[in-house]
Design a protein around this motif. Structure first.
Motif, PDB file in Angstrom:
ATOM      1  N   ARG A 132       0.997  -1.170   0.056  1.00 25.12           N
ATOM      2  CA  ARG A 132       0.015   0.057  -0.007  1.00 25.12           C
ATOM      3  C   ARG A 132       0.856   1.223  -0.099  1.00 25.12           C
ATOM      4  N   LEU A 133       0.463   2.163  -0.802  1.00 24.37           N
ATOM      5  CA  LEU A 133       1.175   3.675  -0.632  1.00 24.37           C
ATOM      6  C   LEU A 133       0.157   4.582  -0.372  1.00 24.37           C
ATOM      7  N   VAL A 134       0.708   5.329   0.921  1.00 18.00           N
ATOM      8  CA  VAL A 134      -0.218   6.239   1.592  1.00 18.00           C
ATOM      9  C   VAL A 134       0.383   7.584   1.177  1.00 18.00           C
ATOM     10  N   ILE A 135      -0.129   8.416   0.504  1.00 15.19           N
ATOM     11  CA  ILE A 135       0.415   9.881   0.111  1.00 15.19           C
ATOM     12  C   ILE A 135      -0.410  10.700   1.024  1.00 15.19           C
ATOM     13  N   VAL A 136       0.367  11.381   1.654  1.00 21.68           N
ATOM     14  CA  VAL A 136      -0.125  12.608   2.621  1.00 21.68           C
ATOM     15  C   VAL A 136       0.142  13.966   2.131  1.00 21.68           C
ATOM     16  N   ASP A 137      -0.543  14.817   2.137  1.00 29.18           N
ATOM     17  CA  ASP A 137      -0.393  16.383   1.670  1.00 29.18           C
ATOM     18  C   ASP A 137      -1.442  17.074   2.106  1.00 29.18           C
ATOM     19  N   HIS A 138      -1.065  18.456   2.514  1.00 25.91           N
ATOM     20  CA  HIS A 138      -2.063  19.246   2.728  1.00 25.91           C
ATOM     21  C   HIS A 138      -2.587  20.320   1.703  1.00 25.91           C
ATOM     22  N   SER A 139      -1.820  19.908   0.563  1.00 25.27           N
ATOM     23  CA  SER A 139      -2.440  20.766  -0.700  1.00 25.27           C
ATOM     24  C   SER A 139      -3.420  19.713  -1.489  1.00 25.27           C
ATOM     25  N   GLU A 140      -4.542  20.121  -1.517  1.00 25.85           N
ATOM     26  CA  GLU A 140      -5.749  19.461  -2.261  1.00 25.85           C
ATOM     27  C   GLU A 140      -5.230  19.244  -3.591  1.00 25.85           C
ATOM     28  N   TYR A 141      -4.638  20.316  -4.219  1.00 23.81           N
ATOM     29  CA  TYR A 141      -4.503  19.947  -5.759  1.00 23.81           C
ATOM     30  C   TYR A 141      -3.182  19.229  -6.138  1.00 23.81           C
ATOM     31  N   ASN A 142      -2.353  19.612  -5.242  1.00 26.83           N
ATOM     32  CA  ASN A 142      -1.247  18.618  -5.392  1.00 26.83           C
ATOM     33  C   ASN A 142      -1.368  17.089  -5.191  1.00 26.83           C
ATOM     34  N   LEU A 143      -2.078  16.830  -4.122  1.00 28.50           N
ATOM     35  CA  LEU A 143      -2.668  15.472  -3.850  1.00 28.50           C
ATOM     36  C   LEU A 143      -3.487  14.918  -4.707  1.00 28.50           C
ATOM     37  N   TYR A 144      -4.293  15.754  -5.323  1.00 26.20           N
ATOM     38  CA  TYR A 144      -5.153  15.176  -6.486  1.00 26.20           C
ATOM     39  C   TYR A 144      -4.336  14.751  -7.937  1.00 26.20           C
ATOM     40  N   ARG A 145      -3.219  15.686  -8.079  1.00 24.91           N
ATOM     41  CA  ARG A 145      -2.424  15.391  -9.107  1.00 24.91           C
ATOM     42  C   ARG A 145      -1.700  14.154  -9.184  1.00 24.91           C
ATOM     43  N   ILE A 146      -1.167  13.836  -8.053  1.00 17.32           N
ATOM     44  CA  ILE A 146      -0.288  12.726  -7.839  1.00 17.32           C
ATOM     45  C   ILE A 146      -1.124  11.329  -7.868  1.00 17.32           C
ATOM     46  N   ASP A 147      -2.238  11.403  -7.275  1.00 15.88           N
ATOM     47  CA  ASP A 147      -3.107  10.638  -7.052  1.00 15.88           C
ATOM     48  C   ASP A 147      -3.731  10.072  -8.405  1.00 15.88           C
ATOM     49  N   TYR A 148      -4.034  10.988  -9.450  1.00 19.32           N
ATOM     50  CA  TYR A 148      -4.723  10.753 -10.485  1.00 19.32           C
ATOM     51  C   TYR A 148      -3.524  10.203 -11.275  1.00 19.32           C
ATOM     52  N   GLU A 149      -2.653  10.488 -11.291  1.00 12.36           N
ATOM     53  CA  GLU A 149      -1.251   9.898 -11.999  1.00 12.36           C
ATOM     54  C   GLU A 149      -1.088   8.487 -11.628  1.00 12.36           C
ATOM     55  N   LEU A 150      -1.010   8.228 -10.329  1.00 14.19           N
ATOM     56  CA  LEU A 150      -0.460   6.844  -9.994  1.00 14.19           C
ATOM     57  C   LEU A 150      -1.700   5.525 -10.059  1.00 14.19           C
ATOM     58  N   THR A 151      -2.879   6.273  -9.702  1.00 16.98           N
ATOM     59  CA  THR A 151      -4.125   5.510  -9.762  1.00 16.98           C
ATOM     60  C   THR A 151      -4.182   4.866 -11.237  1.00 16.98           C
ATOM     61  N   ARG A 152      -3.780   5.518 -12.257  1.00 17.26           N
ATOM     62  CA  ARG A 152      -3.901   5.091 -13.589  1.00 17.26           C
ATOM     63  C   ARG A 152      -2.682   4.166 -14.080  1.00 17.26           C
ATOM     64  N   GLN A 153      -1.670   4.499 -13.585  1.00 20.00           N
ATOM     65  CA  GLN A 153      -0.265   4.061 -13.896  1.00 20.00           C
ATOM     66  C   GLN A 153      -0.191   2.706 -13.327  1.00 20.00           C
ATOM     67  N   TYR A 154      -0.819   2.429 -12.144  1.00 19.95           N
ATOM     68  CA  TYR A 154      -0.557   1.279 -10.953  1.00 19.95           C
ATOM     69  C   TYR A 154      -1.968   0.837 -10.559  1.00 19.95           C
ATOM     70  N   PRO A 155      -2.773   0.496 -11.479  1.00 19.12           N
ATOM     71  CA  PRO A 155      -4.149  -0.079 -10.959  1.00 19.12           C
ATOM     72  C   PRO A 155      -4.052  -1.162 -10.107  1.00 19.12           C
ATOM     73  N   ASP A 156      -3.016  -1.905  -9.938  1.00 19.20           N
ATOM     74  CA  ASP A 156      -2.931  -2.881  -8.943  1.00 19.20           C
ATOM     75  C   ASP A 156      -2.496  -2.782  -7.508  1.00 19.20           C
ATOM     76  N   ILE A 157      -1.950  -1.484  -7.523  1.00 14.58           N
ATOM     77  CA  ILE A 157      -1.305  -1.372  -6.107  1.00 14.58           C
ATOM     78  C   ILE A 157      -2.341  -0.323  -5.380  1.00 14.58           C
ATOM     79  N   GLU A 158      -2.651  -0.696  -3.948  1.00 10.12           N
ATOM     80  CA  GLU A 158      -3.608   0.202  -3.370  1.00 10.12           C
ATOM     81  C   GLU A 158      -2.926   1.451  -3.118  1.00 10.12           C
ATOM     82  N   ILE A 159      -3.374   2.481  -3.474  1.00  6.50           N
ATOM     83  CA  ILE A 159      -3.074   3.892  -3.344  1.00  6.50           C
ATOM     84  C   ILE A 159      -3.811   4.553  -2.517  1.00  6.50           C
ATOM     85  N   VAL A 160      -3.559   5.182  -1.456  1.00  5.17           N
ATOM     86  CA  VAL A 160      -4.679   5.956  -0.412  1.00  5.17           C
ATOM     87  C   VAL A 160      -3.942   7.235  -0.287  1.00  5.17           C
ATOM     88  N   SER A 161      -4.641   8.352  -0.589  1.00  8.14           N
ATOM     89  CA  SER A 161      -4.206   9.705  -0.912  1.00  8.14           C
ATOM     90  C   SER A 161      -5.239  10.592   0.540  1.00  8.14           C
TER      91      SER A 161
END
Length: 427
Positions: free
Chosen positions: A109-138
């Protein structure tokens, strides 16, 4: 040869060439006045990210970057794969690249923590599409909020924490002592303490060369964070490791995006001092070496990344202007504005009392750290926390000097007559 053969473009087909070799070829092309393009790097070709027909312009990373990093991938994979990895500040320049590198290692599992909503959205959008088999929690989370941090740790029990959350802009932080200390010191302590309480295996603090003999508030707060993590490691089963390096090409707030914007606007490109130098490495290289150091550490170490030779910022500005097809001085002016508050002419990677020793990795050195009395350290941090709550910046400055006695303001640097003071330039 260019004139004799009426050459319109030079193709630099040297995907394994070093940065120095590329600089030599580029300089020859510039002297001959011929356009040039280059094939992608060998690493990109092997990985299948690009094809041999994908010509591109030479980038500043090609000229200033270094040879590819040799990593102990089996050790890194063993330390990261199949585990829950938490990246704080995961939406930032270094944090997001750490997330990309970790995702390739197959964490549970990859837990991504950030206080910037936009920055968190961008990296979440990128990684959830590139790595659909990994559990990504933003997760939106302020690292200075103990309840929010505890909630993240309670839910996910991360084995490895890569702590990249920090304020880092030197001039912006200089008059905002409370905010700098609260985020960079109290925030680090909050996450580091949670790692201890919840039984994490490894905590890696991403630090900076500005923490060495700091001349500014940002550097002092990062040094304070280093001291806490180093000494906490002696009182915890968690391994606390610090990784210290210099500037990262293209990171948010760095000179590269600033220079590009100034060039697009027709100039001038502003450099603070003709002699100012900085260490540089690319974002992927810095992130890879952070992961390497993280799995090497036994706890309490400060690892210093080999940054190569420092680069004059004026040289960087000149090369970026030339890579834009323009000529410094005639098409785009370079103006010197004077050192900003808290800015040094050069940075250092280790303190004079930190003995540097080599490690099994050629680009990672180990700095011997200085110990503190644990009770004194805890009391000082308690006083700092109270001062932050009261917005008592005088007390914070006093505590900062007790923590980091080598902190000193930047002495004014003598500038040549062609320097344009920033205030005069604005007027």
């Amino acid at each position: 040869m260019v004139d004799e053969l009426d050459i319109d473009m030079v193709i630099i087909a040297m995907p394994s060439a070093s940065s120095k070799q590329i600089r030599n070829v580029v300089e020859l092309c510039e002297e001959a006045g011929v356009e040039f393009r280059m094939l992608p790097k060998m690493a990109d070709l092997i990985a299948g990210r690009v094809s041999t027909g994908a010509l591109r312009e030479v980038s500043i990373e090609d000229l200033l970057g270094r040879d590819p990093v040799k990593l102990d991938l089996p050790a890194i994979r063993a330390g990261m794969s199949g585990k829950c990895i938490l990246v704080s500040g995961g939406g930032g320049s270094i944090g997001s690249e750490l997330c990309r590198q970790v995702a390739r290692l197959g964490p549970a599992r990859l837990v991504i923590v950030d206080h910037s909503e936009y920055n968190l959205y961008r990296i979440d959008y990128e990684l959830t599409r590139q790595y659909p088999d990994i559990e990504i929690v933003s997760m939106l989370c302020d690292v200075t909020d103990p309840s929010a941090v505890d909630q993240v740790f309670e839910r996910h029990r991360p084995a490895v924490i890569l702590h990249a959350a920090a304020y880092k802009h030197v001039p912006l932080l200089e008059p905002q002592v409370r905010e700098a200390v609260h985020n960079n010191v109290i925030g680090t302590r909050t996450v580091a303490d949670a790692a201890d309480r919840f039984g994490s295996e490894i905590f890696v603090l991403v630090s900076t060369d500005k923490a060495v003999n700091p001349a500014n508030i940002m550097g002092a707060t990062k040094r304070m964070a280093e001291i806490y993590c180093q000494n906490l490691s002696q009182h915890s089963a968690t391994r606390y490791i610090t990784v210290r390096f210099g500037n990262v090409l293209g990171s948010a707030g760095s000179v590269v995006p600033l220079f590009l914007e100034q060039i697009r606007q027709g100039g001038p490109v502003t450099v603070t001092h003709p002699e100012i130098t900085r260490y540089f490495m690319t974002i992927p290289e810095a992130s890879q070496l952070i992961l390497q150091a993280g799995v090497m550490g036994k706890g309490g170490e400060i690892y210093v990344l080999d940054m190569g030779q420092p680069v004059k910022i004026v040289y960087l500005a000149e090369q970026m202007i030339r890579l834009s097809g323009l000529e410094p001085g005639s098409d785009i002016e370079i103006e010197f504005t004077g050192l900003r508050p808290g800015e040094k002419l050069y940075e250092e990677l280790f303190h004079e009392k930190e003995t540097l020793v080599s490690t099994e990795h050629s680009k990672i050195l180990l700095a011997r750290y200085r110990t503190w009395d644990w009770e004194r350290l805890q009391k000082l941090l308690h006083d700092i926390s109270v001062a932050c709550q009261r917005y008592d910046e005088d007390s914070l400055r006093g505590a900062m000097h007790e923590f980091v006695p080598e902190l000193s303001p930047t002495p004014p640097a003598a500038l040549p007559s062609n320097v344009i003071p920033l205030d005069s330039h604005k007027a």
